[in-house]
Design a protein around this motif. Structure first.
Motif, short mmCIF file in Angstrom:
data_model
loop_
_atom_site.label_atom_id
_atom_site.label_comp_id
_atom_site.label_asym_id
_atom_site.label_seq_id
_atom_site.Cartn_x
_atom_site.Cartn_y
_atom_site.Cartn_z
N GLY A 1 0.80 -1.20 0.00
CA GLY A 1 0.00 0.00 0.00
C GLY A 1 0.84 1.26 0.00
N ALA A 2 2.17 1.07 -0.01
CA ALA A 2 3.00 2.28 -0.07
C ALA A 2 2.74 2.93 -1.43
CB ALA A 2 4.46 1.89 0.05
N GLU A 3 2.58 4.23 -1.42
CA GLU A 3 2.40 4.90 -2.71
C GLU A 3 3.69 4.75 -3.51
OE1 GLU A 3 -1.14 5.18 -2.06
OE2 GLU A 3 -0.33 6.05 -3.91
N ALA A 4 3.57 4.67 -4.82
CA ALA A 4 4.76 4.52 -5.67
C ALA A 4 5.78 5.57 -5.27
CB ALA A 4 4.36 4.69 -7.13
N GLY A 5 7.02 5.14 -5.03
CA GLY A 5 8.06 6.09 -4.64
C GLY A 5 8.17 6.19 -3.13
N GLY A 6 7.19 5.59 -2.41
CA GLY A 6 7.25 5.73 -0.97
C GLY A 6 8.31 4.85 -0.33
N GLY A 7 8.60 3.72 -0.97
CA GLY A 7 9.56 2.79 -0.39
C GLY A 7 10.96 3.05 -0.90
N ILE A 8 11.86 2.12 -0.61
CA ILE A 8 13.25 2.24 -1.06
C ILE A 8 13.41 1.48 -2.38
CG2 ILE A 8 15.65 1.67 -0.50
CD1 ILE A 8 14.76 1.70 2.48
N PRO A 9 13.75 2.12 -3.47
CA PRO A 9 13.85 1.41 -4.76
C PRO A 9 14.90 0.29 -4.69
CG PRO A 9 13.93 3.79 -5.07
CD PRO A 9 14.07 3.54 -3.59
N VAL A 10 14.55 -0.85 -5.25
CA VAL A 10 15.52 -1.95 -5.39
C VAL A 10 15.72 -2.26 -6.87
CG1 VAL A 10 15.12 -3.00 -3.14
CG2 VAL A 10 13.68 -3.66 -5.08
N ALA A 11 15.14 -1.41 -7.73
CA ALA A 11 15.30 -1.55 -9.18
C ALA A 11 15.32 -0.14 -9.76
CB ALA A 11 14.15 -2.36 -9.76
N PRO A 12 15.88 0.01 -10.93
CA PRO A 12 15.92 1.35 -11.53
C PRO A 12 14.52 1.95 -11.65
CG PRO A 12 17.28 -0.18 -12.78
CD PRO A 12 16.54 -1.00 -11.78
N LEU A 13 14.39 3.22 -11.41
CA LEU A 13 13.09 3.88 -11.54
C LEU A 13 12.53 3.60 -12.94
CD1 LEU A 13 13.74 7.33 -9.77
CD2 LEU A 13 12.50 5.31 -8.91
N GLY A 14 11.23 3.33 -12.97
CA GLY A 14 10.60 3.05 -14.26
C GLY A 14 10.63 1.59 -14.63
N THR A 15 11.26 0.74 -13.77
CA THR A 15 11.29 -0.70 -14.07
C THR A 15 9.88 -1.27 -14.04
OG1 THR A 15 13.51 -0.96 -13.18
CG2 THR A 15 12.13 -2.94 -13.24
N GLN A 16 9.51 -1.99 -15.06
CA GLN A 16 8.22 -2.69 -15.07
C GLN A 16 8.32 -3.97 -14.24
OE1 GLN A 16 5.34 -1.46 -16.68
NE2 GLN A 16 6.72 0.31 -16.67
N ALA A 17 7.29 -4.31 -13.52
CA ALA A 17 7.34 -5.52 -12.68
C ALA A 17 6.11 -6.39 -12.92
CB ALA A 17 7.41 -5.13 -11.20
N TYR A 18 6.28 -7.68 -12.86
CA TYR A 18 5.21 -8.69 -12.95
C TYR A 18 4.91 -9.09 -11.51
CZ TYR A 18 3.28 -13.44 -13.76
OH TYR A 18 2.50 -14.57 -13.76
N ASN A 19 3.67 -8.84 -11.05
CA ASN A 19 3.40 -9.01 -9.63
C ASN A 19 2.05 -9.68 -9.37
OD1 ASN A 19 3.56 -8.86 -6.84
ND2 ASN A 19 2.94 -6.70 -6.74
N PRO A 20 1.89 -10.95 -9.83
CA PRO A 20 0.65 -11.66 -9.50
C PRO A 20 0.63 -11.99 -8.01
CG PRO A 20 2.19 -13.19 -10.50
CD PRO A 20 2.84 -11.83 -10.55
N ALA A 21 -0.46 -11.79 -7.34
CA ALA A 21 -0.51 -12.04 -5.89
C ALA A 21 -0.65 -13.54 -5.60
CB ALA A 21 -1.69 -11.28 -5.28
N PHE A 22 -1.10 -14.31 -6.61
CA PHE A 22 -1.35 -15.73 -6.39
C PHE A 22 -0.89 -16.54 -7.59
CE2 PHE A 22 -3.78 -14.78 -2.67
CZ PHE A 22 -4.43 -13.58 -2.93
N ASP A 23 -0.80 -17.85 -7.40
CA ASP A 23 -0.69 -18.74 -8.54
C ASP A 23 -1.62 -19.93 -8.31
OD1 ASP A 23 2.69 -19.83 -7.54
OD2 ASP A 23 0.73 -20.46 -6.76
N VAL A 24 -1.71 -20.78 -9.29
CA VAL A 24 -2.68 -21.88 -9.24
C VAL A 24 -1.96 -23.21 -9.36
CG1 VAL A 24 -4.72 -22.92 -10.36
CG2 VAL A 24 -4.50 -20.42 -10.22
N THR A 25 -2.24 -24.10 -8.42
CA THR A 25 -1.65 -25.44 -8.41
C THR A 25 -2.69 -26.44 -8.90
OG1 THR A 25 -0.20 -24.87 -6.55
CG2 THR A 25 -0.61 -27.22 -6.95
N PRO A 26 -2.38 -27.25 -9.92
CA PRO A 26 -3.35 -28.22 -10.42
C PRO A 26 -3.59 -29.34 -9.42
CG PRO A 26 -1.24 -28.51 -11.50
CD PRO A 26 -1.11 -27.29 -10.66
N PRO A 27 -4.76 -29.94 -9.45
CA PRO A 27 -5.11 -30.95 -8.43
C PRO A 27 -4.17 -32.14 -8.40
CG PRO A 27 -6.76 -30.90 -10.19
CD PRO A 27 -5.87 -29.70 -10.38
#
Ligand SMILES: CSC[C@H]1O[C@H](OP(=O)(O)O)[C@H](O)[C@@H]1O
Length: 381
Positions: A322-348
């Motif tokens: 919930g930190a607003e963009a820029g609120g935290g400490i960058p660990v990647a160059p500014l403007g880096t695109q990120a893939y951030n799915p909160a979940f994944d799916v495991t087959p039965p």
């Protein structure tokens, strides 16, 4: 190898943490949440007086975890009703706050339907609000009871699969009192094993990017006194390779009709590792997490979260979620695109067993899940 790194909690505070409570101070009813974005450094209470505040708390994971989201959603409807807000509008906003955990919509619907029924029977707004609150309290109580039963079924399964005790269990994300009206789901099984002297160690995945494992599961494990060891998510593979994992225990956010399991991102790779290393992969979830209206894993909506949760880390006074963009400490160059799915799916086919309060499903099939839900409905009626 890892015995030296084992961390034994030495804190005997009660493990059941009040993640949520309804309160009625003189200025009016409120919903009080333990703000999980501030843990483990600070135990801060968040007081919600209306549905929009609760929606915000859900979206920033101040309150989180499938069963607890259901309880919070139900209380949120009651809060809207008791404070004279538009209940239908509040219910829609709450149910839509996060898409993957089916419990949220189920809990909202239960309280909303109780409100509607009271009005349909000629009740006034106050009586409708009371009906919604009664429904929310019932869900809260039922979840606490389910947690106890899941712990019992889960421990019995561990003992059956791993004779001789001394279980070394790996878990991912957080599935304890902070996701439940009771002591949780998967973590509650580990807690039961600990209390019975049959948990040798809990391996705790840190669970990037929001670190529910490092921040929340370690917090709960320390309070319980169990032996636990934190690891980075990418260290899990080497633990399996070293033969240090006897079983995997995880929660779930939605279980589709075919037995596909949506859970915190990083769960699916653990299921693949467990299968490769012939280790039981056990999902622990209440029946309210089984969604027979979602046919299969491909039909589960996986929440995509903001990229800054990956490209930044928490800073002082800036919580991890919930930190607003820029609120935290960058660990990647500014403007880096990120893939951030909160979940994944495991087959039965990669799930050894699903443990619910109604019993264990194994092997995991659509037929067995449907029968379990049918049995649960009969018990409820
Ligand atoms: C047993 S419910 C806990 C479940 O919820 C977590 O997701 P989030 O922290 O985003 O609410 C994670 O999937 C846990 O397994």
């Amino acid at each position: 190898m890892a015995d030296q790194q084992a961390q034994s909690g030495d804190d005997n505070r009660p493990t059941e943490i009040p993640a949520i409570r309804w309160d009625e101070p003189p200025e009016g009813p409120v919903l009080v949440l333990l703000d999980q974005t501030r843990l483990p450094a600070e135990e801060v209470e968040l007081v919600c007086t209306d549905a929009p505040a609760l929606v915000g708390a859900i979206r920033t994971l101040a309150v989180r975890g499938a069963p607890l989201l259901g309880i919070a959603g139900a209380y949120g409807v009651a809060l809207a009703a008791v404070r004279g807000f538009d209940v239908e509008e509040a219910a829609a906003a709450l149910a839509g706050a996060r898409p993957t955990a089916v419990n949220l919509a189920v809990g909202v619907r239960r309280a909303r339907d109780a409100y509607r029924a009271a009005l349909a029977q000629g009740g006034n707004q106050e009586q409708g609000a009371e009906a919604a609150l009664v429904a929310a309290r019932a869900l809260h109580r039922e979840d606490a009871e389910a947690s106890v039963r899941m712990a019992g079924h889960g421990l019995a399964l561990l003992d059956e699969l791993l004779p001789g005790g001394g279980h070394r269990v790996l878990t991912h994300c957080n599935s304890g009192s902070l996701v439940s009206g009771g002591e949780g789901t998967a973590f509650a099984v580990a807690l039961a094993a600990h209390r019975e002297g049959r948990l040798r160690r809990l391996w705790v995945d840190e669970t990037r990017p929001l670190l529910q494992g490092a921040r929340l599961t370690a917090y709960e494990a320390a309070r319980s006194g169990m032996a636990y060891t934190l690891l980075t998510d990418n260290a899990a593979g080497s633990l399996f390779a070293a033969g240090e994992v006897d079983a995997v225990l995880v929660g779930a956010d939605r279980i589709a009709a075919d037995g596909s399991v949506a859970n915190k991102v990083g769960t699916y790779p653990l299921a693949v590792l467990a299968r490769y290393h012939h280790v039981p992969f056990i999902v622990v979830a209440p029946v309210t997490t089984v969604d027979l209206d979602t046919a299969d894993g491909a039909s589960i909506e996986v929440e995509q979260r903001a990229g800054y949760e990956v490209t930044e880390i928490a800073a002082p006074q800036v919580p991890v979620a919930g930190a607003e963009a820029g609120g935290g400490i960058p660990v990647a160059p500014l403007g880096t695109q990120a893939y951030n799915p909160a979940f994944d799916v495991t087959p039965p086919e990669l799930v050894t067993a699903i443990v619910t309060e109604e019993g264990v499903v194994s092997p995991v099939t659509a037929e067995a899940l449907a029968e379990l839900c049918d049995r649960s409905r009969q018990v409820t009626i």
